[in-house]
Design an enzyme around this catalytic site. Structure first.
Site, PDB file in Angstrom:
ATOM      1  N   GLY A 217       0.795  -1.227   0.000  1.00  0.00           N
ATOM      2  CA  GLY A 217       0.000   0.000   0.000  1.00  0.00           C
ATOM      3  C   GLY A 217       0.826   1.275   0.000  1.00  0.00           C
ATOM      4  CG  ASP A 218       3.631   4.443   1.738  1.00  0.00           C
ATOM      5  OD1 ASP A 218       3.862   4.994   0.649  1.00  0.00           O
ATOM      6  OD2 ASP A 218       3.995   4.909   2.832  1.00  0.00           O
ATOM      7  CG  LEU A 219       6.823  -1.701  -2.200  1.00  0.00           C
ATOM      8  CD1 LEU A 219       7.282  -2.211  -0.840  1.00  0.00           C
ATOM      9  CD2 LEU A 219       6.432  -2.853  -3.095  1.00  0.00           C
ATOM     10  CB  THR A 220       8.291   4.503  -0.911  1.00  0.00           C
ATOM     11  OG1 THR A 220       8.388   4.531   0.518  1.00  0.00           O
ATOM     12  CG2 THR A 220       6.897   4.942  -1.347  1.00  0.00           C
TER      13      THR A 220
ATOM     14  CG  ASN B 233       7.646   2.619   3.962  1.00  0.00           C
ATOM     15  OD1 ASN B 233       8.033   3.185   4.973  1.00  0.00           O
ATOM     16  ND2 ASN B 233       6.556   2.977   3.319  1.00  0.00           N
TER      17      ASN B 233
END
Length: 123
Positions: free
Chosen positions: A10-13, A16
């Site tokens: 959902g917030d794969l950056t 992270n």
């Protein structure tokens, strides 16, 4: 992550993602780190911050995860942007080699790239 329990981050950056260094022979992980401050990227990849994570087996959701990572990678690491597809998506050590359903997801990623990450609201 996508193959284990159908987890979509959902917030794969890159913010992270952490790398846990591998220990050197005869040294504990802490000792190796103290002696070897070369910031090597060798080690185990660890994902953090699952606050926006969901369970999904949808190729669309997986492709959006990859799209977000690709966009973040390009904006945070512009000098290495060209290696994203080759090393992260297509290599045997990357997504293609580690996820059995990768071909379908990567095809879907092409669609997501063309329209952006938002799903079409038509229908």
């Amino acid at each position: 992550m996508h193959s284990v329990g159908g987890v979509v981050h959902g917030d794969l950056t890159s913010s992270n993602i952490m790398v846990r260094p591998t220990s050197q022979a005869g040294k504990t992980n802490g000792e190796a780190h103290a002696v070897d401050q070369d910031l090597s990227l060798e080690g185990e990849i660890v994902l953090i911050d699952f606050g926006l994570a969901t369970q999904s087996i949808q190729d669309e959701d997986r492709a959006v995860d990859l799209y977000v990572l690709e966009r973040a990678f390009g904006s945070t690491h512009p000098r290495q942007e060209g290696m994203f597809a080759e090393e992260v998506l297509e290599s045997q050590d990357g997504y293609s080699g580690s996820f059995k359903g990768s071909r379908v997801v990567l095809n879907r990623l092409e669609e997501v790239r063309r329209r952006g990450r938002k799903r079409s609201m038509v229908g």
